[in-house]
Each structure stands twice: as C-alpha cells, then as structure tokens.
Design a protein around this motif. Sequence first.
Motif, PDB file in Angstrom:
ATOM      1  N   CYS A  87      -3.425   3.908   5.650  1.00 54.90           N
ATOM      2  CA  CYS A  87      -4.426   2.977   5.148  1.00 54.90           C
ATOM      3  C   CYS A  87      -3.945   1.552   5.434  1.00 54.90           C
ATOM      4  O   CYS A  87      -2.743   1.313   5.605  1.00 54.90           O
ATOM      5  CB  CYS A  87      -4.698   3.173   3.666  1.00 54.90           C
ATOM      6  SG  CYS A  87      -3.352   2.734   2.563  1.00 54.90           S
ATOM      7  N   TRP A 118     -15.413  -5.096   1.233  1.00 47.52           N
ATOM      8  CA  TRP A 118     -14.858  -5.611  -0.018  1.00 47.52           C
ATOM      9  C   TRP A 118     -15.732  -5.269  -1.212  1.00 47.52           C
ATOM     10  O   TRP A 118     -15.231  -5.115  -2.326  1.00 47.52           O
ATOM     11  CB  TRP A 118     -14.700  -7.131   0.075  1.00 47.52           C
ATOM     12  CG  TRP A 118     -16.013  -7.855  -0.004  1.00 47.52           C
ATOM     13  CD1 TRP A 118     -16.892  -8.093   0.998  1.00 47.52           C
ATOM     14  CD2 TRP A 118     -16.609  -8.411  -1.188  1.00 47.52           C
ATOM     15  NE1 TRP A 118     -17.982  -8.756   0.533  1.00 47.52           N
ATOM     16  CE2 TRP A 118     -17.845  -8.974  -0.798  1.00 47.52           C
ATOM     17  CE3 TRP A 118     -16.205  -8.492  -2.523  1.00 47.52           C
ATOM     18  CZ2 TRP A 118     -18.692  -9.611  -1.707  1.00 47.52           C
ATOM     19  CZ3 TRP A 118     -17.042  -9.130  -3.438  1.00 47.52           C
ATOM     20  CH2 TRP A 118     -18.276  -9.683  -3.014  1.00 47.52           C
ATOM     21  N   SER A 155      -6.401  -8.797   4.888  1.00 46.11           N
ATOM     22  CA  SER A 155      -6.368  -9.850   3.877  1.00 46.11           C
ATOM     23  C   SER A 155      -6.807 -11.197   4.434  1.00 46.11           C
ATOM     24  O   SER A 155      -6.975 -12.162   3.675  1.00 46.11           O
ATOM     25  CB  SER A 155      -4.956  -9.966   3.291  1.00 46.11           C
ATOM     26  OG  SER A 155      -4.061 -10.466   4.263  1.00 46.11           O
ATOM     27  N   ARG A 214     -13.893   3.838  -3.239  1.00 45.76           N
ATOM     28  CA  ARG A 214     -12.911   2.975  -3.910  1.00 45.76           C
ATOM     29  C   ARG A 214     -13.084   3.066  -5.415  1.00 45.76           C
ATOM     30  O   ARG A 214     -14.202   3.098  -5.918  1.00 45.76           O
ATOM     31  CB  ARG A 214     -13.085   1.530  -3.453  1.00 45.76           C
ATOM     32  CG  ARG A 214     -11.972   0.600  -3.910  1.00 45.76           C
ATOM     33  CD  ARG A 214     -12.360  -0.872  -3.802  1.00 45.76           C
ATOM     34  NE  ARG A 214     -12.924  -1.239  -2.540  1.00 45.76           N
ATOM     35  CZ  ARG A 214     -12.229  -1.790  -1.539  1.00 45.76           C
ATOM     36  NH1 ARG A 214     -10.935  -1.977  -1.660  1.00 45.76           N
ATOM     37  NH2 ARG A 214     -12.844  -2.141  -0.424  1.00 45.76           N
ATOM     38  N   LEU A 269       0.821  -1.198   0.000  1.00 49.21           N
ATOM     39  CA  LEU A 269       0.000   0.000   0.000  1.00 49.21           C
ATOM     40  C   LEU A 269       0.861   1.255   0.000  1.00 49.21           C
ATOM     41  O   LEU A 269       1.883   1.322   0.700  1.00 49.21           O
ATOM     42  CB  LEU A 269      -0.903   0.016   1.238  1.00 49.21           C
ATOM     43  CG  LEU A 269      -1.791  -1.207   1.431  1.00 49.21           C
ATOM     44  CD1 LEU A 269      -2.563  -1.098   2.733  1.00 49.21           C
ATOM     45  CD2 LEU A 269      -2.738  -1.378   0.261  1.00 49.21           C
ATOM     46  N   CYS A 307      -4.977   5.800  -1.357  1.00 47.47           N
ATOM     47  CA  CYS A 307      -4.287   4.584  -0.937  1.00 47.47           C
ATOM     48  C   CYS A 307      -4.304   3.644  -2.125  1.00 47.47           C
ATOM     49  O   CYS A 307      -5.370   3.157  -2.515  1.00 47.47           O
ATOM     50  CB  CYS A 307      -4.974   3.963   0.267  1.00 47.47           C
ATOM     51  SG  CYS A 307      -4.324   2.360   0.772  1.00 47.47           S
ATOM     52  N   THR A 326     -10.845  -2.228   3.409  1.00 47.86           N
ATOM     53  CA  THR A 326      -9.757  -1.257   3.508  1.00 47.86           C
ATOM     54  C   THR A 326     -10.134  -0.154   4.482  1.00 47.86           C
ATOM     55  O   THR A 326     -11.232   0.399   4.400  1.00 47.86           O
ATOM     56  CB  THR A 326      -9.451  -0.646   2.136  1.00 47.86           C
ATOM     57  OG1 THR A 326      -9.206  -1.700   1.198  1.00 47.86           O
ATOM     58  CG2 THR A 326      -8.222   0.247   2.204  1.00 47.86           C
ATOM     59  N   VAL A 333      -5.269  -2.882   4.983  1.00 54.55           N
ATOM     60  CA  VAL A 333      -6.213  -3.874   4.498  1.00 54.55           C
ATOM     61  C   VAL A 333      -6.175  -5.098   5.406  1.00 54.55           C
ATOM     62  O   VAL A 333      -5.153  -5.394   6.033  1.00 54.55           O
ATOM     63  CB  VAL A 333      -5.934  -4.296   3.042  1.00 54.55           C
ATOM     64  CG1 VAL A 333      -6.075  -3.127   2.107  1.00 54.55           C
ATOM     65  CG2 VAL A 333      -4.590  -4.964   2.900  1.00 54.55           C
ATOM     66  N   LEU A 383      -5.953  -4.657  -3.628  1.00 53.34           N
ATOM     67  CA  LEU A 383      -6.825  -4.212  -2.553  1.00 53.34           C
ATOM     68  C   LEU A 383      -8.257  -3.995  -2.991  1.00 53.34           C
ATOM     69  O   LEU A 383      -9.134  -3.732  -2.163  1.00 53.34           O
ATOM     70  CB  LEU A 383      -6.279  -2.934  -1.894  1.00 53.34           C
ATOM     71  CG  LEU A 383      -6.216  -1.598  -2.639  1.00 53.34           C
ATOM     72  CD1 LEU A 383      -7.580  -0.973  -2.864  1.00 53.34           C
ATOM     73  CD2 LEU A 383      -5.376  -0.628  -1.850  1.00 53.34           C
ATOM     74  N   TYR A 442      -6.152  -5.628  11.087  1.00 50.82           N
ATOM     75  CA  TYR A 442      -5.523  -5.366   9.800  1.00 50.82           C
ATOM     76  C   TYR A 442      -4.098  -5.932   9.793  1.00 50.82           C
ATOM     77  O   TYR A 442      -3.372  -5.818  10.779  1.00 50.82           O
ATOM     78  CB  TYR A 442      -5.480  -3.865   9.528  1.00 50.82           C
ATOM     79  CG  TYR A 442      -6.838  -3.271   9.253  1.00 50.82           C
ATOM     80  CD1 TYR A 442      -7.673  -2.892  10.295  1.00 50.82           C
ATOM     81  CD2 TYR A 442      -7.281  -3.095   7.947  1.00 50.82           C
ATOM     82  CE1 TYR A 442      -8.927  -2.350  10.036  1.00 50.82           C
ATOM     83  CE2 TYR A 442      -8.522  -2.552   7.676  1.00 50.82           C
ATOM     84  CZ  TYR A 442      -9.342  -2.180   8.731  1.00 50.82           C
ATOM     85  OH  TYR A 442     -10.577  -1.646   8.469  1.00 50.82           O
TER      86      TYR A 442
END
Length: 124
Positions: free
Chosen positions: A94, A51, A98, A70, A4, A22, A32, A96, A27, A111
């Motif tokens: 920022c 998402w 995952s 986004r 990122l 970001c 996020t 994410v 991503l 995160y």
Amino acid sequence: QVQLVESGGGLVQAGGSLRLSCSGSGLRFLPTGWFRQAPGKEREFVSVINWNDDITDYAESVKGRFTISRDRVTNTVYLQMNSLKPEDTAVYYCAVDSRTPWGLPVSSDEYDIWGQGTQVTVSS
C-alpha cells in the motif's frame, strides 16, 4: 510523516478470498493505493481510493473481484480480494500520495510513502 503497515497476506487456494489491511496514522485523508509485484515483474497498480472515499479505480485484471475501502476511525484501508487466481500471487504494497491529496494516482511514481509489503500466494 505517515508510516504504513500492511497485513493480511497469506496462502490461499484459487477461488478463495483474503482481506489486506493498510494501517497508518494520517492516511485517512490521503489518496491510498495498492500495488503488487510478482517475482521477475515490475510493480503494477491494483487499486486506489481518493481522499474522500467516493472515487475508486481498479486495474482491469482485478475489476469485479477486488474491492478497496477505508475505515476512517481506525485509519485503515482495506483490499478485499475475492475469486483469487494463481496470477494474483505477488507481494502487495500500500502507498499514499501525500503531495497531491486531491488526486487519484495510478502510477507508482506518484506515491511517496510505501509500506513494507505483504505476501499473497494463490495455489492452483
């Protein structure tokens, strides 16, 4: 591994606006979030987008002033910040999640991938 990169920070007068970006490969289908950390304070949650981009959440302190969005074409998540206040001054990160792609995490512990941060300074 998603990497990122934040951008868009700077110095602005109270009442002004900034848009943070970001960017990162992969991503576009991950929850996020944006966090911020002021000097001497703990990192705090600012906003998150899920998402599918149909659910967002905001800290009470920024509701009505900040908007998260986004762009799936450019793999970029934005944080539009309006009506900025001196207390918004912080390094903005920022991140994410995952590991739980269908979540809407608001805790930094949830995160696993973070950007390097971008400084936002709001003068009074």
